[in-house]
Write a protein that holds these residues in place. Sequence first.
Motif, PDB file in Angstrom:
ATOM      1  N   ARG A 237      -3.495  -7.257 -13.500  1.00 22.62           N
ATOM      2  CA  ARG A 237      -2.242  -6.601 -13.097  1.00 22.62           C
ATOM      3  C   ARG A 237      -1.056  -7.553 -12.991  1.00 22.62           C
ATOM      4  O   ARG A 237       0.038  -7.151 -12.600  1.00 22.62           O
ATOM      5  CB  ARG A 237      -2.446  -5.899 -11.751  1.00 22.62           C
TER       6      ARG A 237
ATOM      7  N   ARG B 116       0.837  -1.208   0.000  1.00 21.34           N
ATOM      8  CA  ARG B 116       0.000   0.000   0.000  1.00 21.34           C
ATOM      9  C   ARG B 116       0.869   1.255   0.000  1.00 21.34           C
ATOM     10  O   ARG B 116       0.628   2.204  -0.764  1.00 21.34           O
ATOM     11  CB  ARG B 116      -0.917  -0.026   1.227  1.00 21.34           C
TER      12      ARG B 116
ATOM     13  N   THR C  31      -3.850  -3.069  -2.833  1.00 23.91           N
ATOM     14  CA  THR C  31      -3.511  -2.076  -3.854  1.00 23.91           C
ATOM     15  C   THR C  31      -4.572  -2.050  -4.944  1.00 23.91           C
ATOM     16  O   THR C  31      -5.410  -2.938  -5.049  1.00 23.91           O
ATOM     17  CB  THR C  31      -2.140  -2.394  -4.482  1.00 23.91           C
TER      18      THR C  31
ATOM     19  N   GLU D  19       5.247   1.755  -9.515  1.00 25.18           N
ATOM     20  CA  GLU D  19       4.238   1.281 -10.460  1.00 25.18           C
ATOM     21  C   GLU D  19       4.100  -0.231 -10.493  1.00 25.18           C
ATOM     22  O   GLU D  19       3.190  -0.753 -11.161  1.00 25.18           O
ATOM     23  CB  GLU D  19       4.558   1.804 -11.854  1.00 25.18           C
ATOM     24  N   SER D  20       4.972  -0.939  -9.785  1.00 25.94           N
ATOM     25  CA  SER D  20       4.881  -2.392  -9.778  1.00 25.94           C
ATOM     26  C   SER D  20       5.462  -2.943  -8.481  1.00 25.94           C
ATOM     27  O   SER D  20       6.286  -2.297  -7.816  1.00 25.94           O
ATOM     28  CB  SER D  20       5.615  -2.993 -10.981  1.00 25.94           C
TER      29      SER D  20
ATOM     30  N   ARG E 269      -3.597  -0.199  -8.300  1.00 30.84           N
ATOM     31  CA  ARG E 269      -3.006   0.144  -9.598  1.00 30.84           C
ATOM     32  C   ARG E 269      -1.727  -0.620  -9.913  1.00 30.84           C
ATOM     33  O   ARG E 269      -1.469  -0.906 -11.081  1.00 30.84           O
ATOM     34  CB  ARG E 269      -2.694   1.652  -9.643  1.00 30.84           C
ATOM     35  N   ALA E 270      -0.895  -0.871  -8.935  1.00 34.42           N
ATOM     36  CA  ALA E 270       0.438  -1.422  -9.174  1.00 34.42           C
ATOM     37  C   ALA E 270       0.375  -2.787  -9.843  1.00 34.42           C
ATOM     38  O   ALA E 270      -0.441  -3.644  -9.480  1.00 34.42           O
ATOM     39  CB  ALA E 270       1.199  -1.525  -7.859  1.00 34.42           C
TER      40      ALA E 270
ATOM     41  N   GLU F 146       2.647   1.861  -3.420  1.00 32.93           N
ATOM     42  CA  GLU F 146       1.757   2.435  -4.419  1.00 32.93           C
ATOM     43  C   GLU F 146       1.537   3.922  -4.153  1.00 32.93           C
ATOM     44  O   GLU F 146       1.509   4.735  -5.082  1.00 32.93           O
ATOM     45  CB  GLU F 146       0.435   1.672  -4.427  1.00 32.93           C
TER      46      GLU F 146
END
Length: 309
Positions: A115, A26, A81, A34-35, A83-84, A29
């Motif tokens: 993702r 968390r 999370t 980004e990952s 987006r990552a 991000e």
Amino acid sequence: MATRLGLSLPQTHQYDIGRDVPDVARAAEEIGFESLWVFERALFPEPATQGLYGMPGVPWPASYRGLAEPLVTLTLAASATRRARLGTSVLVAPLHGPFQLARALGTLDAASGGRVVAGLGTGWSLDEYAAAGVAPFEERGQVLDEVLDVCRAVWGPDPVHYEGRLTKIASAVVAPKPARPIPVLLPAFSKKSLSRLIERGDGWMPVAMGAEQLAAEWQKVRDLAAERGRTEPIESVARINLRYTAKSYDAADRAPFQGNIDQIVTDLAAHTEVGLDEYFLDFGDAPRDAGELKDLAAEVYSAARAAGV
């Protein structure tokens, strides 16, 4: 445009996995990474049958002792999370039954909203192969090829059909399907593995061992792709194993590694000049707890962005 940066998740023995993995994921991000990445070491043999990477007499690092299972770790991160990207660098594919591995990756991708990045390799540990019992070490390349075949079949449309040496699917509905085609990245360096990458992989996943060497290896990948007539782009993600010297620790100062942040960023900048798509930072087991890992990650990220990385 800024380079895409990722962060390895806490898997080593000093962490409380259930608490620290979601916490670090968390925070990473929110910092801007980004990952998020995991790797696989299935066990820590005592005594080891072979040295590190199969090199006689080279001890295994303590960070390999009690390493958390990678897909469980990624699942914890996925729940914390939004987006990552969630990557493996790498899963030792032949330690897993091909069908079960394809199902697990497909389910995780569906649950996370598309993702997952599947970095798959063959590994090197005889002890791990003996414990897994899927296939002999000598057949690792064949098993990786079957894993790739089974993944494409299982992730594709129903009914699924597949006939292989380890896996036989007569005709079946296999769900859930991935939210999108899962990219498969391979850490290829030998001629055979490079051929597999060009013919069957979506991308290349090296470990950065110096900017000059990384550039030379990346050129080999592109040259072979051109020679074989590949027109699809090759995604590229490099692991950066950080090395640094800690200052004496002061509880009032949560930045014990500040002394060489500049050097880390300088080295990172040199590697990003090679032009790969993404680089992710692995601090190993040096941070003493999740708080220290988060602080260190935030400091390196901020310094890298300030330096134009």
